[in-house]
Enzyme design. Structure first.
Site, PDB file in Angstrom:
ATOM      1  N   LYS A  54       0.848  -1.202   0.000  1.00  0.00           N
ATOM      2  CA  LYS A  54       0.000   0.000   0.000  1.00  0.00           C
ATOM      3  C   LYS A  54       0.884   1.253   0.000  1.00  0.00           C
ATOM      4  O   LYS A  54       0.607   2.219  -0.712  1.00  0.00           O
ATOM      5  CB  LYS A  54      -0.932   0.004   1.222  1.00  0.00           C
ATOM      6  N   GLN A  98      -4.797  -1.427   9.581  1.00  0.00           N
ATOM      7  CA  GLN A  98      -4.725  -2.770   8.984  1.00  0.00           C
ATOM      8  C   GLN A  98      -5.317  -3.807   9.941  1.00  0.00           C
ATOM      9  O   GLN A  98      -4.951  -3.861  11.116  1.00  0.00           O
ATOM     10  CB  GLN A  98      -3.242  -3.100   8.680  1.00  0.00           C
ATOM     11  N   ASP A 121     -11.371   3.025   3.865  1.00  0.00           N
ATOM     12  CA  ASP A 121     -11.685   1.593   3.792  1.00  0.00           C
ATOM     13  C   ASP A 121     -13.195   1.357   3.730  1.00  0.00           C
ATOM     14  O   ASP A 121     -13.635   0.263   3.376  1.00  0.00           O
ATOM     15  CB  ASP A 121     -11.143   0.885   5.048  1.00  0.00           C
TER      16      ASP A 121
END
Ligand code: NAP
Length: 291
Positions: A54, A98, A121
């Site tokens: 990422k 994460q 997200d």
């Protein structure tokens, strides 16, 4: 019939190029690049790999990536305090924590603490509600990527029968909402579904997000169906999806491979969401052609 492959790598490369062009235009107008903060707690090897890729993709798109790596024993309160600081930071447009988090941290507390307008997200309940009610927000990256692949493979999805296998908050449920918004007739199957094969036999579109290697067989599919395989399963034979690719390709009209299908779209959509967030926060119009 041999199904046409749906090339997620090529579609993701085009999306990333379109995002990079718009990032340059945004940075010139706003006087700063879009900023994405990625938080990793602990040293889970798979998560470490995801976070690294990422970070690399963020830099390649011309964005500013801020990586926060915290030890596995970080108290929940300390992580929440970091989220608060990132929420208040004016040059951070997107925050991603994460998952999975260590067992002593409640992931829901953390997800719910992120400012919904920086939740690239799309996991915050406010964004789930916005998706369900048709308001602009952030859609989780994996189902958004699946929708882009479906639009490319089938064009207008209106009126098609779609079966989503799996009802997770991250993939199955938002996927079903997106397909409903495209005017598909949507069935969501899960572990208690009776006669999965009977549902699949009617499906023009199948999205498999189960986490069981090669569970969905070609003989269950409607001939010509478009099949999106979200599953990533590590087996002795390497990475495989939730769909049995050899038998499904003989029946489907188009199918995503694993790897090289949905996977590359997820990170590309994260970059897209971060850019869109930056545009909204700074009042800079983003040209979403190609998104
Ligand atoms: P998850 O949270 O474990 O959810 C799995 C879903 O599958 C659940 O809703 C479960 O039903 C359902 N299920 C389990 N067994 C079933 C069966 N026999 N028949 C029908 N449904 C069944 O998984 P997830 O997070 O959605 O992920 C699914 C897969 O996608 C995994 O392989 C994951 O690695 C992969 N994934 C890939 C990406 C990517 O970027 N490509 C991103 C995210 C996830 P119940 O609700 O009844 O338990």
């Amino acid at each position: 019939m041999t199904a046409a492959p749906i090339d997620g790598r090529a579609r993701a490369a085009r999306l990333r190029a379109a995002v990079a062009r718009e990032v340059a235009a945004f940075s010139a107008r706003a006087g700063r690049p879009p900023g994405l903060a990625v938080v990793l707690v602990g040293e889970d090897p798979a998560s470490s790999v995801y976070v690294r890729s990422k970070g690399k993709a963020t830099a390649e798109a011309g964005m500013c990536g801020a990586e926060h790596r915290l030890p596995a024993d970080t108290p929940e309160a300390e992580l929440l305090a970091l989220v608060d600081r990132l929420n208040a930071d004016p040059v951070i447009d997107g925050i991603l924590v994460q998952l999975p988090l260590p067992a002593h941290i409640d992931a829901t507390h953390v997800t719910n603490r992120i400012d919904p307008d920086k939740d690239v997200d799309g996991f915050h309940p406010v964004n789930a509600g916005r998706l369900a009610t048709g308001l602009p927000g952030f859609v989780p990256c994996t189902p958004l990527g699946c929708l882009m692949l479906l639009r490319e493979a089938r064009g207008d999805l209106s009126g098609l029968e779609a079966v989503v296998v799996g009802r997770s908050t991250i993939v199955g449920k938002p996927m079903a909402q997106l397909l409903l918004a495209e005017s598909c007739t949507v069935t969501v199957a899960h572990s208690r579904t009776r006669d999965l094969a009977g549902h699949l036999a009617r499906a023009d579109i199948v999205v498999a997000a189960v986490g069981r290697a090669r569970m969905i067989r070609g003989e269950w599919l409607k001939p010509g169906a478009t099949v999106i395989d979200v599953g990533i399963n590590r087996t002795e034979a390497g990475l495989v999806g939730d769909v049995d690719f050899p038998s499904a390709s003989a029946v489907a009209g188009a199918i995503t491979p694993v790897p090289g299908g949905v996977g590359p779209m997820t990170i590309a959509c994260l970059l897209r969401n971060t850019l869109v967030s930056a545009g909204r926060r700074e009042g800079v119009a983003i040209d979403e052609t190609g998104f």
